[in-house]
Design a protein around this motif. Structure first.
Motif, PDB file in Angstrom:
ATOM      1  N   UNK A   1      -3.773  -1.441   0.419  1.00 44.89           N
ATOM      2  CA  UNK A   1      -3.609  -1.609  -1.024  1.00 44.89           C
ATOM      3  C   UNK A   1      -3.257  -0.264  -1.646  1.00 44.89           C
ATOM      4  N   UNK A   2      -2.213  -0.267  -2.476  1.00 48.51           N
ATOM      5  CA  UNK A   2      -1.797   0.946  -3.180  1.00 48.51           C
ATOM      6  C   UNK A   2      -2.299   0.905  -4.616  1.00 48.51           C
ATOM      7  N   UNK A   3      -2.703   2.041  -5.104  1.00 52.26           N
ATOM      8  CA  UNK A   3      -3.095   2.146  -6.508  1.00 52.26           C
ATOM      9  C   UNK A   3      -1.841   2.075  -7.377  1.00 52.26           C
ATOM     10  N   UNK A   4      -1.985   1.683  -8.647  1.00 49.47           N
ATOM     11  CA  UNK A   4      -0.833   1.665  -9.549  1.00 49.47           C
ATOM     12  C   UNK A   4      -0.115   3.013  -9.559  1.00 49.47           C
TER      13      UNK A   4
ATOM     14  N   UNK B   1       9.463  -7.065   2.010  1.00 46.27           N
ATOM     15  CA  UNK B   1       8.527  -8.007   1.371  1.00 46.27           C
ATOM     16  C   UNK B   1       7.302  -7.233   0.936  1.00 46.27           C
ATOM     17  N   UNK B   2       6.931  -7.394  -0.327  1.00 52.83           N
ATOM     18  CA  UNK B   2       5.732  -6.776  -0.884  1.00 52.83           C
ATOM     19  C   UNK B   2       4.849  -7.867  -1.453  1.00 52.83           C
ATOM     20  N   UNK B   3       3.565  -7.787  -1.184  1.00 52.20           N
ATOM     21  CA  UNK B   3       2.612  -8.729  -1.760  1.00 52.20           C
ATOM     22  C   UNK B   3       1.827  -7.970  -2.819  1.00 52.20           C
ATOM     23  N   UNK B   4       1.878  -8.474  -4.045  1.00 52.59           N
ATOM     24  CA  UNK B   4       1.234  -7.810  -5.175  1.00 52.59           C
ATOM     25  C   UNK B   4      -0.236  -8.185  -5.268  1.00 52.59           C
ATOM     26  N   UNK B   5      -0.977  -7.450  -6.070  1.00 47.66           N
ATOM     27  CA  UNK B   5      -2.425  -7.643  -6.198  1.00 47.66           C
ATOM     28  C   UNK B   5      -2.785  -9.064  -6.620  1.00 47.66           C
ATOM     29  N   UNK B   6      -1.917  -9.711  -7.404  1.00 47.56           N
ATOM     30  CA  UNK B   6      -2.218 -11.077  -7.855  1.00 47.56           C
ATOM     31  C   UNK B   6      -1.850 -12.131  -6.814  1.00 47.56           C
ATOM     32  N   UNK B   7      -1.383 -11.680  -5.640  1.00 44.52           N
ATOM     33  CA  UNK B   7      -1.046 -12.598  -4.560  1.00 44.52           C
ATOM     34  C   UNK B   7       0.416 -13.027  -4.549  1.00 44.52           C
ATOM     35  N   UNK B   8       1.147 -12.732  -5.609  1.00 40.59           N
ATOM     36  CA  UNK B   8       2.572 -13.077  -5.620  1.00 40.59           C
ATOM     37  C   UNK B   8       3.333 -12.114  -4.707  1.00 40.59           C
TER      38      UNK B   8
END
Length: 52
Positions: free
Chosen positions: A5-8, A26-33
């Motif tokens: 997980x990367x910080x903002x 492909x990147x998976x964002x913190x909200x799962x999208x």
């Protein structure tokens, strides 16, 4: 996810396989999208900016 997980506003450097220029990202964002970019010529890039 854990350690992946990367910080903002963080930066992540990646090395792509030598001689392989066409890659999918492909990147998976913190909200799962997920954000996907297909057939990116990574040999022609110096950086990629991703903004959700």
């Amino acid at each position: 996810m854990g350690a992946n997980i990367l910080a903002p506003r963080s930066v992540l450097s990646l090395t792509v396989p030598a001689g392989r220029c066409m890659n999918d990202i492909r990147l998976v964002l913190a909200d799962g999208s997920a954000m996907e970019r297909r057939q990116i010529n990574t040999c022609a890039l110096t950086h990629v900016n991703v903004t959700p």
